[in-house]
Design a protein around this motif. Structure first.
Motif, mmCIF file in Angstrom:
data_model
loop_
_atom_site.group_PDB
_atom_site.id
_atom_site.type_symbol
_atom_site.label_atom_id
_atom_site.label_comp_id
_atom_site.label_asym_id
_atom_site.label_seq_id
_atom_site.Cartn_x
_atom_site.Cartn_y
_atom_site.Cartn_z
ATOM 1 N N HIS A 44 -42.707 11.578 57.417
ATOM 2 C CA HIS A 44 -43.959 12.305 57.206
ATOM 3 C C HIS A 44 -44.903 12.176 58.401
ATOM 4 O O HIS A 44 -44.660 11.425 59.344
ATOM 5 N N SER A 45 -46.009 12.901 58.336
ATOM 6 C CA SER A 45 -47.008 12.891 59.405
ATOM 7 C C SER A 45 -47.971 11.721 59.226
ATOM 8 O O SER A 45 -47.804 10.872 58.338
ATOM 9 N N GLU A 54 -44.973 14.727 51.612
ATOM 10 C CA GLU A 54 -45.000 15.838 52.564
ATOM 11 C C GLU A 54 -43.602 16.400 52.824
ATOM 12 O O GLU A 54 -43.455 17.557 53.220
ATOM 13 N N LEU A 112 -42.595 15.084 61.269
ATOM 14 C CA LEU A 112 -43.802 15.899 61.346
ATOM 15 C C LEU A 112 -44.835 15.322 62.311
ATOM 16 O O LEU A 112 -45.080 14.116 62.339
ATOM 17 N N SER A 113 -45.433 16.182 63.111
ATOM 18 C CA SER A 113 -46.670 15.958 63.852
ATOM 19 C C SER A 113 -46.647 14.691 64.711
ATOM 20 O O SER A 113 -45.725 14.475 65.490
ATOM 21 N N CYS A 185 -53.841 23.762 57.109
ATOM 22 C CA CYS A 185 -52.427 23.640 57.493
ATOM 23 C C CYS A 185 -51.521 24.632 56.780
ATOM 24 O O CYS A 185 -50.300 24.591 56.976
ATOM 25 N N CYS A 186 -52.096 25.496 55.955
ATOM 26 C CA CYS A 186 -51.291 26.442 55.176
ATOM 27 C C CYS A 186 -51.751 27.868 55.440
ATOM 28 O O CYS A 186 -52.957 28.144 55.505
ATOM 29 N N ASP A 244 -51.102 25.531 64.835
ATOM 30 C CA ASP A 244 -51.454 24.282 64.165
ATOM 31 C C ASP A 244 -52.937 24.035 64.401
ATOM 32 O O ASP A 244 -53.406 24.150 65.541
ATOM 33 N N HIS A 270 -46.784 30.082 60.441
ATOM 34 C CA HIS A 270 -47.073 28.846 59.711
ATOM 35 C C HIS A 270 -48.040 28.021 60.537
ATOM 36 O O HIS A 270 -48.260 28.296 61.718
ATOM 37 N N LEU A 273 -46.573 23.411 58.374
ATOM 38 C CA LEU A 273 -45.812 23.030 57.181
ATOM 39 C C LEU A 273 -44.824 24.132 56.803
ATOM 40 O O LEU A 273 -44.809 24.619 55.660
ATOM 41 N N HIS A 275 -41.735 24.018 56.091
ATOM 42 C CA HIS A 275 -40.799 23.636 55.032
ATOM 43 C C HIS A 275 -41.422 23.758 53.652
ATOM 44 O O HIS A 275 -40.697 23.747 52.646
ATOM 45 N N TRP A 276 -42.734 23.885 53.575
ATOM 46 C CA TRP A 276 -43.404 24.162 52.304
ATOM 47 C C TRP A 276 -43.549 25.669 52.074
ATOM 48 O O TRP A 276 -43.354 26.149 50.956
#
Length: 292
Positions: A44-45, A54, A112-113, A185-186, A244, A270, A273, A275-276
């Motif tokens: 995760h980030s 996440e 991530l990140s 982020c979305c 981002d 995106h 994220l 993958h979401w």
């Protein structure tokens, strides 16, 4: 603000276990190794409310298809959140220990990140343990320089002042603040369960320590492009990066051109994220990359 007294729920539908790193840090990780194959490690980030949650869409996608591991980094999720010297070196060693002692077999990593810098550091510490790297919105490729180590050290001292540290952390850990930053982020609407889990994990005892170090910029590696990424040699790496709100990528394309084992895809649109919000596209991209 009152801390939660109830246990933190499980982030993933997988077995959670603990181990201690060589630095004596207790780390939690999730694992589904019910099938054989090359291990997949999810990381995760780093933010005020980070955890393995996440990585849930990728864990759900691949568990039962290949061995899947997801690590709660020091200071986050179900791992040790005590007050300590959180540093890039600590995180790099933690991931390297996890890969060498728990995963054992060479693994594909999806990260991530800011944790992409830690994963690169771990790959340098334990090169035989990393088969490939997928970096989603990685830090270290922007044009802007980091504050000096002296500025970061001063920021840490200020952020850790008694009473001030908890007050500052509480400002960024309200449900409204968490929803706002996740919204950045979305592209679409933030999943409610993501906000709920982020709020829960950010209100566990000791939750402030690692995020406040992150806010000081102490966890970033100066010149990560040359000090970390460029030293990975022929290791195969894929960068998934579009837009981002917190990271820029001005140096990414020139780097990829100069390093044949690196590839970049945007998967637009995106904001960090994919993958979401674009799971099928993300999974297809990952699988093409893993097939070589």
């Amino acid at each position: 603000m009152t801390r939660h007294n109830t246990p933190l729920p499980e982030a993933l539908t997988a077995t959670r276990k603990d181990f201690f790193t060589d630095d004596g840090v207790r780390l939690a990780y999730y694992v589904d190794d019910s099938v054989s194959g090359r291990p997949l490690v999810l990381i995760h980030s780093i933010n005020a409310a980070a955890s393995s949650f996440e990585m849930r869409p990728l864990c759900d996608r691949y568990r039962g298809r290949r061995p899947v591991y997801s690590l709660d980094l020091p200071g986050f999720g179900h791992s040790d959140r005590s007050a300590r010297d959180y540093s890039p070196e600590l995180y790099g060693r933690a991931i390297a220990d996890f890969l060498s002692r728990i995963v054992v077999e060479p693994a594909d990593l999806v990260v991530l990140s800011l944790s992409c810098e830690f994963a690169a550091r771990a790959a340098l510490l334990a090169p035989g343990q990393v088969a490939s790297l997928v970096l989603i919105s990685p830090t270290g490729f922007g044009a802007q320089s980091l504050p000096s180590p002296g500025v970061a050290a001063t920021a840490i001292r200020v952020l850790n002042l008694p009473f001030l540290s908890q007050w500052l952390y509480d400002l960024v850990a309200t449900r409204r603040s968490i929803a706002y930053f996740l919204g950045l982020c979305c592209v679409g609407e933030v999943p409610r369960e993501m906000i709920d889990y982020a709020y829960a994990t950010s209100h566990q005892p000791g939750a402030r320590h690692a995020p406040l170090t992150f806010l000081s910029t102490r966890l970033f590696t100066p010149d990560a492009l040359n000090q970390l990424y460029a030293k990975l040699g022929e290791l195969r790496a894929l960068v998934i990066a579009d837009q981002d709100p917190f990271v820029t990528f001005e140096q990414l394309e020139p780097f990829v051109v100069e390093h044949p084992s690196w590839h970049r895809i945007s998967l637009a649109p995106h904001k960090g994220l994919p993958h979401w919000e674009k799971l099928e596209d993300t999974a297809e991209t990952l699988e093409q990359f893993w097939r070589g």
